[in-house]
Scaffold this motif. Structure first.
Motif, PDB file in Angstrom:
ATOM      1  N   ALA A  83       0.831  -1.213   0.000  1.00  0.00           N
ATOM      2  CA  ALA A  83       0.000   0.000   0.000  1.00  0.00           C
ATOM      3  C   ALA A  83       0.862   1.257   0.000  1.00  0.00           C
ATOM      4  O   ALA A  83       0.608   2.206  -0.756  1.00  0.00           O
ATOM      5  N   GLY A  84       1.890   1.286   0.851  1.00  0.00           N
ATOM      6  CA  GLY A  84       2.781   2.444   0.892  1.00  0.00           C
ATOM      7  C   GLY A  84       3.508   2.652  -0.418  1.00  0.00           C
ATOM      8  O   GLY A  84       3.665   3.784  -0.895  1.00  0.00           O
ATOM      9  N   LEU A  85       3.962   1.547  -1.036  1.00  0.00           N
ATOM     10  CA  LEU A  85       4.652   1.625  -2.321  1.00  0.00           C
ATOM     11  C   LEU A  85       3.726   2.165  -3.401  1.00  0.00           C
ATOM     12  O   LEU A  85       4.143   2.985  -4.243  1.00  0.00           O
ATOM     13  N   ALA A  86       2.457   1.734  -3.393  1.00  0.00           N
ATOM     14  CA  ALA A  86       1.502   2.220  -4.394  1.00  0.00           C
ATOM     15  C   ALA A  86       1.248   3.715  -4.230  1.00  0.00           C
ATOM     16  O   ALA A  86       1.197   4.469  -5.214  1.00  0.00           O
ATOM     17  N   VAL A  87       1.083   4.170  -2.984  1.00  0.00           N
ATOM     18  CA  VAL A  87       0.876   5.600  -2.732  1.00  0.00           C
ATOM     19  C   VAL A  87       2.095   6.401  -3.178  1.00  0.00           C
ATOM     20  O   VAL A  87       1.972   7.448  -3.834  1.00  0.00           O
ATOM     21  N   PHE A  88       3.288   5.921  -2.845  1.00  0.00           N
ATOM     22  CA  PHE A  88       4.519   6.615  -3.206  1.00  0.00           C
ATOM     23  C   PHE A  88       4.661   6.721  -4.726  1.00  0.00           C
ATOM     24  O   PHE A  88       5.010   7.778  -5.267  1.00  0.00           O
ATOM     25  N   THR A  89       4.380   5.625  -5.429  1.00  0.00           N
ATOM     26  CA  THR A  89       4.519   5.611  -6.881  1.00  0.00           C
ATOM     27  C   THR A  89       3.509   6.552  -7.530  1.00  0.00           C
ATOM     28  O   THR A  89       3.848   7.327  -8.440  1.00  0.00           O
TER      29      THR A  89
END
Length: 478
Positions: A83-89
């Protein structure tokens, strides 16, 4: 954990995924600095707006780190990492497409929030996947990649801005993030912390306190340290963090158990980490400007000439991890910090308005070796100083302290620089930079003293592996 979930993990895959994700989050701390003139030319905005393109990321990153780790412990570390990676991307793409300075600042704040969830879970997932005997080497590689990202941010930002466009400092994250998302889903094993309910009062106290302090540190050099907003942020933040400590000492299921700091290993490595980042971030902030503004190098040329410092982690950190496995992390970390202090002190002596690169090279090499010796064993010491179920919050706390140290370092160094020198001429810049570097050297040396207070491995390891079920570390490989 089911056997199917356990088999999904793999040490090599986990190392690649977490290292690349950590690189992305760490890189964006300083990657924008050399692109600010181009951003201002395209999007407009005053100095205050440009500062917030850097500070918005630092602020949300530092404030939400412990909360992100707590969410991962409660709802699943792999799930929250994704989830954090998706938000960051997604936020990186939004920053690249930003039509104005305000939308860029908002995207940077969302980037920081995503990184705050993603970053502390990289270490926890890595620890869960790698066998205990090989963790030093794994931390070494992870530390090398993250150390390179922190130190090479200005080089990457300057090179992309100079040869392509400033938007590419954000576009760079998008293909990496899109590649990592399916890999993380397929190759990382899920794990959880204690399963305790979220600590809402502790989360609010810690997040608000960190926000106040980091906001005050960010605004101090611009608004003045006696400004009402700055003083309010620092004092209110300190009061809220004091309340967080008092509350956590009595709460049944606190977000950050205060008993962790009774461990000399945990307290010592966190103190050393805060002081190390204070000295290192502030020094890189000034030295990158020194090479460009005083010595006349372009952003790319300056970054290349700093490679003996910034690139050294790629060569030395894996070796440092192996040494930590054999002799313990304490002597390796302490040696690295004292070498870093020596390098910064040497640079303060040889820096002049027309210094040759040959005169600076020994200081850069010594500093680079010192930084590389710190990163991997420090991560090892953090993760081995607590129970397996508490490694997520330990990683979050350590990363939060590093971020606060970095923000404090830039603020302190900028204040010393402004008091002793300025940007008028090359000589006035050197006059301000020298005492700042001496301060940075002293702070990093103090970090070395804090590292020496960490117990030796034989005494520390029983704390690291208490008698409690740890199926994550036994069934999953990272």
């Amino acid at each position: 954990m089911s056997q199917q979930t356990a088999r999904r993990g793999g040490a090599a895959w986990a190392l690649v995924i977490t290292s690349v994700a950590g690189f992305m989050a760490a890189l964006d701390n300083l990657v924008v600095t050399t692109a600010l003139p181009s951003i201002r030319e395209d999007l407009g905005g005053g100095l205050h707006d440009l500062e917030w393109t850097v500070s918005a990321y630092t602020l949300t990153f530092a404030v939400l780190l412990m909360f992100g780790a707590a969410l991962g412990d409660r709802f699943g570390r792999r799930r929250l990492f994704i989830a954090g990676l998706a938000v960051f991307t997604g936020a990186s793409a939004a920053a690249a497409l930003a039509p104005g300075i305000d939308s860029l600042i908002a995207a940077r704040a969302i980037q920081g929030a995503g990184a705050a969830v993603m970053m502390p879970l990289t270490l926890t997932l890595l620890t869960a996947a790698v066998p205990a005997a090989k963790r030093g080497m794994a931390y070494g590689i992870w530390g090398a990649v993250n150390g390179l990202a922190v130190a090479s941010g200005p080089l990457v930002g300057g090179t992309l801005t100079e040869h392509i466009s400033w938007q590419w400092i954000f576009w760079l994250n998008v293909p990496l993030g899109l590649a990592l998302l399916p890999l993380a889903r397929l190759r990382l094993a899920e794990s959880h912390g204690t399963g305790a309910p979220l600590d809402i009062p502790g989360t609010l106290l810690a997040s608000s306190g960190l926000f106040g302090i980091v906001y005050g540190l960010v605004r101090g050099p611009v608004d003045g340290w006696t400004g009402s907003v700055v003083l309010t942020g620092l004092f209110a933040g300190s009061a809220l963090l004091t309340g967080f400590v008092l509350y956590s000492a009595r709460a049944a299921n606190p977000m950050l158990p205060m008993r962790l700091f009774r461990s000399r290993a945990f307290a010592g490595i966190n103190a050393a980490s805060l002081l190390m980042f204070l000295g290192m971030f502030g020094s890189i902030f000034l030295l990158s400007q020194y090479m460009q503004g005083v010595l006349g190098y372009s952003p790319t040329e300056a970054g290349l000439r700093m490679l003996p410092w910034t690139g050294m982690p790629m060569l030395v950190a894996p070796i440092a991890g192996i040494l930590a496995d054999r002799i313990g992390g304490r002597p390796v970390v302490a040696a690295g910090l004292f070498l870093q202090a020596l390098g910064l002190g040497y640079m303060s002596v040889v820096a002049t308005a027309d210094a040759s690169y040959a005169a600076q090279l020994p200081a850069l090499i010594v500093s680079g070796i010192g930084m590389a010796l710190f990163f991997a064993p420090a991560s090892h010491l953090v993760m081995s100083s607590v129970r397996p179920s508490e490694q997520g919050i330990a990683s979050g706390a350590n990363n939060a302290l590093r971020e606060v140290g970095g923000a404090l370092g830039i603020a302190v160094m900028a204040s010393i620089f402004a008091a002793q020198g300025g940007y008028e001429t090359g000589q006035t810049f050197v006059d301000g930079m020298r005492p700042a570097l001496v301060t940075g050297s002293a702070v990093v040396a103090l970090a070395g003293v804090a590292a020496l207070l960490i117990p030796t491995r034989r005494r520390a390891e029983p704390q690291a592996a208490p008698a409690e079920p740890a199926p994550v570390l036994e069934t999953a490989s990272h």
